[in-house]
Scaffold this active site. Structure first.
Site, PDB file in Angstrom:
ATOM      1  N   GLY A 180       0.811  -1.211   0.000  1.00  0.00           N
ATOM      2  CA  GLY A 180       0.000   0.000   0.000  1.00  0.00           C
ATOM      3  C   GLY A 180       0.848   1.265   0.000  1.00  0.00           C
ATOM      4  O   GLY A 180       0.509   2.254  -0.655  1.00  0.00           O
ATOM      5  N   SER A 231      -3.593  -3.216  -0.609  1.00  0.00           N
ATOM      6  CA  SER A 231      -2.501  -3.992  -0.018  1.00  0.00           C
ATOM      7  C   SER A 231      -3.017  -5.376   0.364  1.00  0.00           C
ATOM      8  O   SER A 231      -4.026  -5.489   1.063  1.00  0.00           O
ATOM      9  CB  SER A 231      -1.982  -3.263   1.222  1.00  0.00           C
ATOM     10  OG  SER A 231      -0.973  -4.018   1.826  1.00  0.00           O
ATOM     11  N   CYS A 257       1.940   1.659  12.372  1.00  0.00           N
ATOM     12  CA  CYS A 257       3.111   2.483  12.073  1.00  0.00           C
ATOM     13  C   CYS A 257       3.450   3.430  13.209  1.00  0.00           C
ATOM     14  O   CYS A 257       4.569   3.887  13.325  1.00  0.00           O
ATOM     15  CB  CYS A 257       2.873   3.299  10.820  1.00  0.00           C
ATOM     16  SG  CYS A 257       2.278   2.306   9.493  1.00  0.00           S
TER      17      CYS A 257
END
Ligand code: PLP
Length: 388
Positions: free
Chosen positions: A71, A199, A325
């Site tokens: 992604g 993704s 993340c």
């Protein structure tokens, strides 16, 4: 103790059928798809079939799909590719203030290269007002990028309305649909998008493979130069096992999505209701109904999200405070700040995301553990003491 995995938005386990479909492409059909002998041509044919499957899932044509490493690369390719391809027309990009880092950091990079970016605000649910998009357009705007659904709070954005605005203004419209493809219906024509990122590892496929949908006629500057793969749009030898796995994951999504959406919505709402009823001073983040089927995100006052996650982990429950993340950074989530929460409340955020192997007994088990953990942490909390 059996592990309870509630972080499907970060990544999903690769489905056993996907692994099975991939295996021959490591050892038997390993030929380079650009070669002319049969084991290369066989790989090429299988890639073609997977491309058709991915295209069908989003209502696209197979030649409009470019496989990427995930992604993040798809987002980079869409934004940089469209921005640089249209540099002669303008240098203004519109996006939202709640995008994934893959879009945010790419926009920051482009700002450093002479582009100007408008980061649109969102309301308390995380919704973008299409009218704000309309008002932000200038004669220099060349790209609009708004995510389909947010990875932290699950809010689903009014893309079709924004798509119409972009189309009328003749501006390229990109969406990061990493969290929606394979989970809720996604159709590039209904949404009016020109570019769409996906993704595989978010829909039970392998990590390291994704795709960018590029509407026919959309010109992008490539940034992977080399061979002629992907119709010269993205050089590098194809990740054949990854692409085959992606195709198999798409097959499974086609078969199961409708039922799975219903099942997860039921479990999600049960979990939200249970948390709200059993734990005082809790707030649901994101929209109550325009929301991803498997997403629960709450702020629990007077405790740190990290402490809750660590305590859940001691009971073999995997959860996170926000996006994967950002879970190692102590920066407060930009998404929760954008919906108007004060930093102290943001630090008490907890994201539980459900998926294919989430069972109702697991939800009940979490509803047994979480109130106890929160009560224990609150009893030690300096945050609570300072309120008294
Ligand atoms: N965009 C969104 C909304 C995501 O949730 C993620 C993954 O967390 C990405 C992009 C990045 O995808 P990948 O991990 O495949 O690079």
């Amino acid at each position: 103790m059996r592990r309870i995995y509630l972080d499907y938005a970060a990544t999903t386990p690769t489905h056993p059928d996907v692994v099975k479909a991939m295996l021959p492409y490591f050892t038997e059909v390993f030929g380079n798809p650009s070669t002319i002998y049969s084991c290369g041509q066989e790989a090429k044919g299988a890639i073609g079939e997977a491309r058709v499957k991915v295209a069908d899932l989003i209502g696209a044509r197979d030649e409009e799909i470019v496989f990427t490493s995930g992604g993040t690369e798809a987002d980079n390719f869409a934004l940089k590719g469209a921005a640089f391809a249209n540099e002669n027309k303008g240098n203004h990009i519109i996006t939202s203030s709640i995008e994934h880092h893959a879009v945010m950091e790419t926009c920051k990079f482009l700002e450093g290269r002479g582009f100007s970016v408008t980061y649109l605000p969102v309301d308390a649910y995380g919704l973008i007002d299409p009218d704000d998009v309309r008002k932000a357009i200038t004669d220099k705007t060349t790209v609009i990028s708004v995510m389909h659904a947010n990875n932290e709070i699950g809010t689903i954005e009014p893309l079709a309305e924004i798509g119409k605005i972009a189309r009328e203004a003749g501006i390229h419209f990109h969406t990061d649909a990493v969290q929606t493809v394979g989970h809720i219906p996604v159709d590039v024509n209904d949404l009016g998008v020109d570019l769409l990122s996906m993704s595989a590892h978010k829909l039970y496929g392998p990590k390291g493979i994704g795709a960018l949908y590029i509407r026919k006629g959309t010109r992008l500057v490539s940034f992977m130069h080399g061979g002629e793969q992907e119709r010269r749009r993205r050089a590098s030898t194809e990740n054949t096992p990854g692409i085959i796995g992606f195709g198999q994951a798409v097959d499974l999504a086609q078969q199961e999505m409708v039922e799975e959406e219903k099942r997860l919505t039921y479990l999600r709402d049960k979990l939200i209701k249970g948390i709200m009823e059993q734990i005082e001073n809790t707030r649901l983040n994101g929209h109550p109904s325009k929301r991803l089927p498997g997403n629960v995100n709450v702020c629990i006052d007077f405790v740190e999200g990290e402490s809750i996650c660590l305590n859940l982990d001691l009971e073999s429950i995997c959860a996170s405070t926000g996006s994967a993340c950002s879970s190692t950074s102590l920066e407060p989530s930009h998404v929760l700040l954008a919906i108007g929460l004060p930093p102290e409340q943001v630090h008490g955020s907890l994201r539980l995301t459900l998926g294919k192997w989430t069972a109702e007994e697991e939800i009940e088990q979490v509803l047994g553990s979480l109130p106890r953990i929160v009560a224990k942490l609150r009893a030690m909390s300096p945050l609570l003491k300072s309120q008294k």
